[in-house]
Structure formats: C-alpha cells, structure tokens
Write an enzyme that holds these catalytic residues in place. Structure first.
Site, PDB file in Angstrom:
ATOM      1  N   ASP A 185       0.685  -0.959   0.253  1.00 52.75           N
ATOM      2  CA  ASP A 185       0.196  -0.186  -0.308  1.00 52.75           C
ATOM      3  C   ASP A 185       1.082   1.165  -0.136  1.00 52.75           C
ATOM      4  O   ASP A 185       2.271   0.954  -0.183  1.00 52.75           O
ATOM      5  CB  ASP A 185      -1.017   0.354   1.046  1.00 52.75           C
ATOM      6  CG  ASP A 185       0.084  -0.113   2.393  1.00 52.75           C
ATOM      7  OD1 ASP A 185       0.892   0.217   2.416  1.00 52.75           O
ATOM      8  OD2 ASP A 185      -0.779  -0.447   3.553  1.00 52.75           O
ATOM      9  N   ASP A 220      -7.862  -8.206   0.929  1.00 52.82           N
ATOM     10  CA  ASP A 220      -7.260  -8.038   2.238  1.00 52.82           C
ATOM     11  C   ASP A 220      -7.250  -8.043   3.894  1.00 52.82           C
ATOM     12  O   ASP A 220      -7.988  -6.955   4.111  1.00 52.82           O
ATOM     13  CB  ASP A 220      -5.836  -6.852   1.369  1.00 52.82           C
ATOM     14  CG  ASP A 220      -5.947  -5.866   1.825  1.00 52.82           C
ATOM     15  OD1 ASP A 220      -5.688  -5.411   3.137  1.00 52.82           O
ATOM     16  OD2 ASP A 220      -6.784  -4.907   1.142  1.00 52.82           O
TER      17      ASP A 220
END
Length: 372
Positions: free
Chosen positions: A89, A281
């Site tokens: 991320d 996720d």
C-alpha cells in the site's frame, strides 16, 4: 512486466467472476484472499509459499528497516525469501487510520475519532506524521510513497490517498476526495517514469455518496491504471458496505481487476464476491488466530471454551493444513492458549490461513458452476 488480467468465467447468476492476474512473480487465481504481512512477515507463520498474493505495509517498512535498506538487499522478494506476488500500500492507510480508525473498525461500528496523535498536518503536497517508533516527524508525498514502493519492489503498488472516517463533514469530505485524486495522478505519473515490473491500482473514493463514487470510478478508469481498488469509508456495517460496493462496481468496466481494500473477513467476502470483487486483503485470519478464534467449515471455534478441554478431535477433520495433519487436537490447542504458549498462535494461524485459501478455492469453483 505490468500485470495481465484474464477473465476465465463470468457467472450467469451475479457479477461474480473467476479470473487470473498474471505478474512477473507468478499467477494469482481470483477471487483471492490476500493476507497482510504487516512488517514483511505473517505473524506466527514462516512458510507463505502457498499464499498466491501477500500484502505488505509500506508505512511500517518505511519506519524500519527503511525502503532503501530493503532495496540494497534486493527488494522485498529477496529480503523475505518469497518468489510469489506481493502488493504494497501507499503508507497513507496507516497514517490516517492511526489517527481516525480503520475501515474495518468502522464496519464493526467502532470507528470513533481517535484524535490526531500520529497525523500532524495534511497539505496539498502530502502528509506530515509522527513515527510511532521514535516520535520523529516525517513527510510522505505521492512521489515519496511511490519511490518507497519502487525500492520495496512489490508487483502491485498503490498511489497515495487520504483515508477519511465516516463522520467527516461534507465540506472536508469533498476537499479530501479532490486532493486524493490529484495525489493519485501525481503517483501514477511518477510511477510511469520508471514502471519496472510493477503495476499500479487506482483507488476509488467517495464514501457513501453514489455520485462521488461515480466520479471516483470515472477518474480511475480515465487514467492508465492497471487495476481498480475500492477504498475510503465503506460505511458502519455490512449492509452499508454492500450498498457502497454494489454502486461502485456498477460503474466499473470489466477489463481490470478489482480489489477491496482492508476487508477480508468471511461474512464480507461472501457478501461482496457477487459484485465482482477479485481480491480482498485483511489481517483477520491471523489476528483471529492469536485471539483463539479458529475458523472451520462448521463455523468459528472459540478454542478457549471449556467444552474443548477434553476434545481429542482435530480442528477440522477435512482440513489438510499442517496443524490438522499433525494431529493437533482441540484440547491440546486450548491448553497451549491457556498456558500462553507461543506455539498456540502458530498452529492456529497456519490453520486459519489455509482455511481462507480453501474457502476462496470453493468460491471459485462455485462461480464456475454459476452457483454464486
């Protein structure tokens, strides 16, 4: 190489689909569950070779050992000894969730404002924040975030965005959405100067506002991103999240893979997969394991309960994970938790992660049969 998405089957019953995401480090069968390896490691698990895609947090790796240090050691794949796909991320999720609360917390109706203990200042250039490790004041811009992810070397990377909580006022909400898309465009431009083997997903924001979700989809699809990620506030419960995801995916074209950020518990996966989500996720299975919540086909097992003290059966007789194949009984696992033996979380995490992969396999098989 940039990823390639192959649609294998579109369900006749819903928007659910089976596909494959091809990366330079391997192929991911979708829909897929993506465990979170916060610091570059799955808590309690050494072997992650059977997990098709692993999620690592740039924010935590930024603080230690640092992206440049990882780059000198050959990138995350070599650093971790992993020859399979990795997604990172932007670092923004942790900066803002440490200040506001995470998306998952909002879904569980506990996304109360935490205050600005870690987040110092947001400007159009980026975000200033304090390190939770040593209190250092640090700055993250779209370009710095992407460079960090370049150094880490993940297969799929995410542009910098601002994660807002549900309770944000409308004026700031609109300002934040606009700024986020500027940040994402800057992130993409920086990435495309040196794409390497990496692909970038654009993040769709808009909260619970259908029009803002439409604007977010239009922005992401008008730019040359390799995939789409649904982010931002998803509401306060599963029903609100379902509405947000349903609306958002209704605007999306079908050519790119779609990821749902920060959501991956089983009830949510079952509810969202029918809207065409390709990957999820979450740290849910390993976090649940550390707290003695064991996943099974018959439903979750709270292993600390007295009724398991004399239960000699394995967690799940049909399970082929190392824990179950090793004959670890429910009674023994309960004992390990009661005496706070570290092996308890290890055995539980191995099982929970395997269970999630089996669930996704069953979901893919059901979609192929048009049952979902």
């Amino acid at each position: 190489m940039a990823l390639k998405f192959h649609l294998i089957h579109q369900s006749k019953k819903s928007q659910a689909r089976v596909g494959q995401i091809e990366t330079s480090h391997g192929v991911i069968d979708t829909p897929a569950f993506v465990p979170v390896a916060t610091h570059g490691a799955l808590k309690g698990v050494i072997d992650h070779s059977d997990i098709p895609l692993l999620f690592c947090n740039t924010y935590h790796l930024l603080l230690h050992p640092g992206p440049e240090a990882v780059a000198k050691l050959g990138g995350l794949h070599q650093f971790m000894g992993r020859q399979a796909p990795i997604i990172t991320d932007s670092g923004g999720f942790q900066i803002f969730s440490l200040a506001y609360g995470s998306v998952a917390e909002e879904i569980k109706s506990c996304g109360k404002k935490k205050g600005m203990s870690s987040l110092v200042k947001i400007t159009d250039e980026g975000a200033w924040f304090k390190s939770y490790r040593d209190g250092r004041k640090l700055f993250l811009s779209p370009e710095l975030s992407v460079q960090a992810q370049k150094d880490l070397g993940a297969d799929i990377i995410i542009p910098l965005d601002e994660l807002l909580p549900f309770h944000t006022d409308q004026e700031y909400f609109l300002t934040s959405c606009s700024r986020t898309y500027v940040w994402e465009k800057r992130s993409l431009e920086y990435h495309r100067k040196d794409p390497r083997h990496q692909s970038m997903y654009g993040v769709i924001h808009g909260g619970l506002d259908p029009e803002q979700r439409r604007i977010g989809v239009r922005f992401v699809e008008d730019e040359p991103f390799d995939g789409s990620a649904i982010g931002g506030s998803l509401g306060r419960n599963l029903q609100e999240m379902s509405e947000v995801v349903k609306i958002t995916t209704s605007f999306l074209s079908k050519e790119r893979p779609v990821h749902l950020l920060g959501i991956g518990d089983l009830p949510s996966i079952y509810a969202m997969v029918g809207f065409g989500i390709d990957s999820f996720d979450s740290s849910y299975p390993t976090k649940a394991a550390r707290h003695g919540l064991i996943l099974s086909k018959a439903g979750p097992i709270k292993i600390g309960q007295q009724k398991y003290s004399q239960d000699s059966s394995t967690i799940d007789p049909s399970c082929s994970c190392l824990t179950c194949l090793s004959g670890i009984s429910r009674a023994y696992l309960r004992h390990l938790f009661k005496v706070r033996e570290p092996n308890a979380a290890i055995w539980a995490s191995i099982h929970n992660l395997h269970h999630m992969q089996q669930v996704m396999k069953e979901i893919r098989e059901a979609i192929l049969k048009d049952e979902i």
